[in-house]
Design a protein around this motif. Structure first.
Motif, PDB file in Angstrom:
ATOM      1  N   ILE A  37      46.249  28.525  37.852  1.00 21.50           N
ATOM      2  CA  ILE A  37      47.527  28.554  37.105  1.00 21.50           C
ATOM      3  C   ILE A  37      47.301  27.321  36.243  1.00 21.50           C
ATOM      4  O   ILE A  37      47.063  26.151  36.869  1.00 21.50           O
ATOM      5  CB  ILE A  37      48.519  28.558  37.698  1.00 21.50           C
ATOM      6  CG1 ILE A  37      48.521  29.830  38.529  1.00 21.50           C
ATOM      7  CG2 ILE A  37      49.772  28.330  37.093  1.00 21.50           C
ATOM      8  CD1 ILE A  37      48.816  30.984  37.848  1.00 21.50           C
ATOM      9  N   ASN A  38      47.580  27.148  35.007  1.00 21.28           N
ATOM     10  CA  ASN A  38      47.563  26.157  34.216  1.00 21.28           C
ATOM     11  C   ASN A  38      46.329  25.535  33.778  1.00 21.28           C
ATOM     12  O   ASN A  38      46.136  24.400  33.344  1.00 21.28           O
ATOM     13  CB  ASN A  38      48.834  25.076  34.432  1.00 21.28           C
ATOM     14  CG  ASN A  38      50.164  25.600  34.550  1.00 21.28           C
ATOM     15  OD1 ASN A  38      50.472  26.473  33.538  1.00 21.28           O
ATOM     16  ND2 ASN A  38      50.830  25.188  35.213  1.00 21.28           N
ATOM     17  N   PRO A  65      48.407  35.469  23.444  1.00 18.63           N
ATOM     18  CA  PRO A  65      48.416  35.713  24.712  1.00 18.63           C
ATOM     19  C   PRO A  65      48.167  37.075  25.280  1.00 18.63           C
ATOM     20  O   PRO A  65      48.470  37.911  24.197  1.00 18.63           O
ATOM     21  CB  PRO A  65      49.823  35.529  24.995  1.00 18.63           C
ATOM     22  CG  PRO A  65      50.570  34.800  23.760  1.00 18.63           C
ATOM     23  CD  PRO A  65      49.595  35.315  22.434  1.00 18.63           C
ATOM     24  N   ASP A 146      47.347  32.691  28.043  1.00 20.06           N
ATOM     25  CA  ASP A 146      48.142  32.230  26.720  1.00 20.06           C
ATOM     26  C   ASP A 146      47.057  32.041  25.697  1.00 20.06           C
ATOM     27  O   ASP A 146      45.729  32.491  25.958  1.00 20.06           O
ATOM     28  CB  ASP A 146      48.691  30.947  26.768  1.00 20.06           C
ATOM     29  CG  ASP A 146      47.941  29.553  27.023  1.00 20.06           C
ATOM     30  OD1 ASP A 146      46.709  29.498  26.587  1.00 20.06           O
ATOM     31  OD2 ASP A 146      48.401  28.659  27.372  1.00 20.06           O
ATOM     32  N   ILE A 150      44.631  29.594  28.573  1.00 21.57           N
ATOM     33  CA  ILE A 150      44.896  29.010  29.775  1.00 21.57           C
ATOM     34  C   ILE A 150      45.764  30.032  30.610  1.00 21.57           C
ATOM     35  O   ILE A 150      46.706  30.935  30.121  1.00 21.57           O
ATOM     36  CB  ILE A 150      46.147  27.942  29.538  1.00 21.57           C
ATOM     37  CG1 ILE A 150      45.434  26.807  28.594  1.00 21.57           C
ATOM     38  CG2 ILE A 150      46.450  27.191  30.626  1.00 21.57           C
ATOM     39  CD1 ILE A 150      44.142  26.233  29.011  1.00 21.57           C
ATOM     40  N   ARG A 152      48.504  31.237  32.911  1.00 21.40           N
ATOM     41  CA  ARG A 152      49.844  31.115  33.049  1.00 21.40           C
ATOM     42  C   ARG A 152      50.704  31.564  33.985  1.00 21.40           C
ATOM     43  O   ARG A 152      51.519  31.192  34.795  1.00 21.40           O
ATOM     44  CB  ARG A 152      50.716  31.014  31.706  1.00 21.40           C
ATOM     45  CG  ARG A 152      50.254  30.354  30.511  1.00 21.40           C
ATOM     46  CD  ARG A 152      50.188  28.747  31.107  1.00 21.40           C
ATOM     47  NE  ARG A 152      49.861  28.151  29.769  1.00 21.40           N
ATOM     48  CZ  ARG A 152      49.799  26.835  29.639  1.00 21.40           C
ATOM     49  NH1 ARG A 152      50.429  26.003  30.941  1.00 21.40           N
ATOM     50  NH2 ARG A 152      49.491  26.073  28.756  1.00 21.40           N
ATOM     51  N   TYR A 153      50.049  32.654  34.711  1.00 23.65           N
ATOM     52  CA  TYR A 153      50.680  33.703  35.813  1.00 23.65           C
ATOM     53  C   TYR A 153      49.589  34.527  36.440  1.00 23.65           C
ATOM     54  O   TYR A 153      48.568  34.846  35.713  1.00 23.65           O
ATOM     55  CB  TYR A 153      51.792  34.382  35.256  1.00 23.65           C
ATOM     56  CG  TYR A 153      52.366  35.493  35.990  1.00 23.65           C
ATOM     57  CD1 TYR A 153      53.392  35.232  37.020  1.00 23.65           C
ATOM     58  CD2 TYR A 153      51.814  36.708  35.852  1.00 23.65           C
ATOM     59  CE1 TYR A 153      53.701  36.135  37.773  1.00 23.65           C
ATOM     60  CE2 TYR A 153      52.379  37.727  36.690  1.00 23.65           C
ATOM     61  CZ  TYR A 153      53.409  37.647  37.791  1.00 23.65           C
ATOM     62  OH  TYR A 153      53.960  38.597  38.420  1.00 23.65           O
ATOM     63  N   ALA A 171      58.116  34.467  33.241  1.00 24.54           N
ATOM     64  CA  ALA A 171      56.654  33.740  32.812  1.00 24.54           C
ATOM     65  C   ALA A 171      56.654  33.843  31.119  1.00 24.54           C
ATOM     66  O   ALA A 171      56.061  33.086  30.554  1.00 24.54           O
ATOM     67  CB  ALA A 171      55.569  34.424  33.570  1.00 24.54           C
ATOM     68  N   LEU A 175      56.399  30.965  28.588  1.00 27.50           N
ATOM     69  CA  LEU A 175      55.517  30.803  27.516  1.00 27.50           C
ATOM     70  C   LEU A 175      55.811  30.546  25.992  1.00 27.50           C
ATOM     71  O   LEU A 175      55.363  29.906  25.336  1.00 27.50           O
ATOM     72  CB  LEU A 175      54.515  32.058  27.433  1.00 27.50           C
ATOM     73  CG  LEU A 175      53.116  32.019  26.945  1.00 27.50           C
ATOM     74  CD1 LEU A 175      52.184  31.042  27.097  1.00 27.50           C
ATOM     75  CD2 LEU A 175      52.460  33.429  27.036  1.00 27.50           C
ATOM     76  N   GLU A 178      56.782  27.165  25.346  1.00 28.45           N
ATOM     77  CA  GLU A 178      55.878  26.241  24.884  1.00 28.45           C
ATOM     78  C   GLU A 178      54.943  25.998  23.750  1.00 28.45           C
ATOM     79  O   GLU A 178      54.457  25.468  23.275  1.00 28.45           O
ATOM     80  CB  GLU A 178      54.732  26.260  26.132  1.00 28.45           C
ATOM     81  CG  GLU A 178      55.020  26.097  27.725  1.00 28.45           C
ATOM     82  CD  GLU A 178      53.977  26.334  28.664  1.00 28.45           C
ATOM     83  OE1 GLU A 178      52.905  26.705  28.198  1.00 28.45           O
ATOM     84  OE2 GLU A 178      54.415  26.202  29.889  1.00 28.45           O
TER      85      GLU A 178
END
Length: 180
Positions: A37-38, A65, A146, A150, A152-153, A171, A175, A178
């Motif tokens: 995550i991240n 994404p 994303d 990256i 994200r979930y 989520a 996103l 961001e």
């Protein structure tokens, strides 16, 4: 006192057992925090399920994404999840990439023929090496990646209507905040 020792021992075991049951009812077993995550999704280059002479890589998916859904023809929970992938997940507007995990390509193709194909592209991870890099425990699992690659979930277990509402839509909203 020595006559009461077995009784105290039994009561201690009952208390420990009761605590274990209470603990497990308070924690969702699907909430295993992924170290990804991240962080950047692992690099991969995998053959397409429909044409093994062509590949899909992490680099090919950058720029927008997407969801990465781990599935297999041998996965019972994948059958339960599949209607959500065919409808509500597609309606979220992101590409859905199938990640066929440790499966026979002919069995996977037949399974998709029977249940429908919600995927925009499908990669085949026959030996499971790429799955290891993603930290896949078993199918089904779903990742939200994303536009920069990256993670994200991550969801371990089937996507349900409740999961879409309580986890995936928030989520996606995070996103969107961001993104510039």
């Amino acid at each position: 006192m020595s006559r009461l020792a077995p009784l105290f021992g039994f009561l201690l075991l009952v208390a420990l057992f009761g605590f274990g049951i209470w603990w497990n009812t308070r924690h969702d077993q699907h909430e295993i925090v992924s170290p990804l995550i991240n962080k950047p999704a692992p690099a991969f280059v995998l053959p397409r399920l429909d044409d093994p002479t062509r590949t899909v890589s992490k680099a090919d998916l950058l720029g927008k994404p997407y969801f990465l859904n781990v599935f297999a023809s041998w996965c019972i929970e994948c059958v339960h999840e599949h209607p959500e992938l065919m409808g509500p997940m597609k309606q979220l507007g992101l590409p859905l990439v199938g990640f066929n995990y440790k499966d026979d390509p002919q069995a996977a193709t037949a399974w998709l023929g029977e249940h429908g194909n919600p995927f925009d592209a499908i990669v085949a991870d026959r030996d499971g090496r790429a799955g290891l890099d993603f930290g896949v425990y078993a199918a089904p699992e779903t990742f939200l990646v994303d536009a920069k690659g990256i993670v994200r979930y991550k969801r371990i277990g089937p996507i349900t209507p409740d999961v879409i509402e309580s986890e995936i839509k928030p989520a996606l909203a995070a996103l969107a905040k961001e993104s510039p």
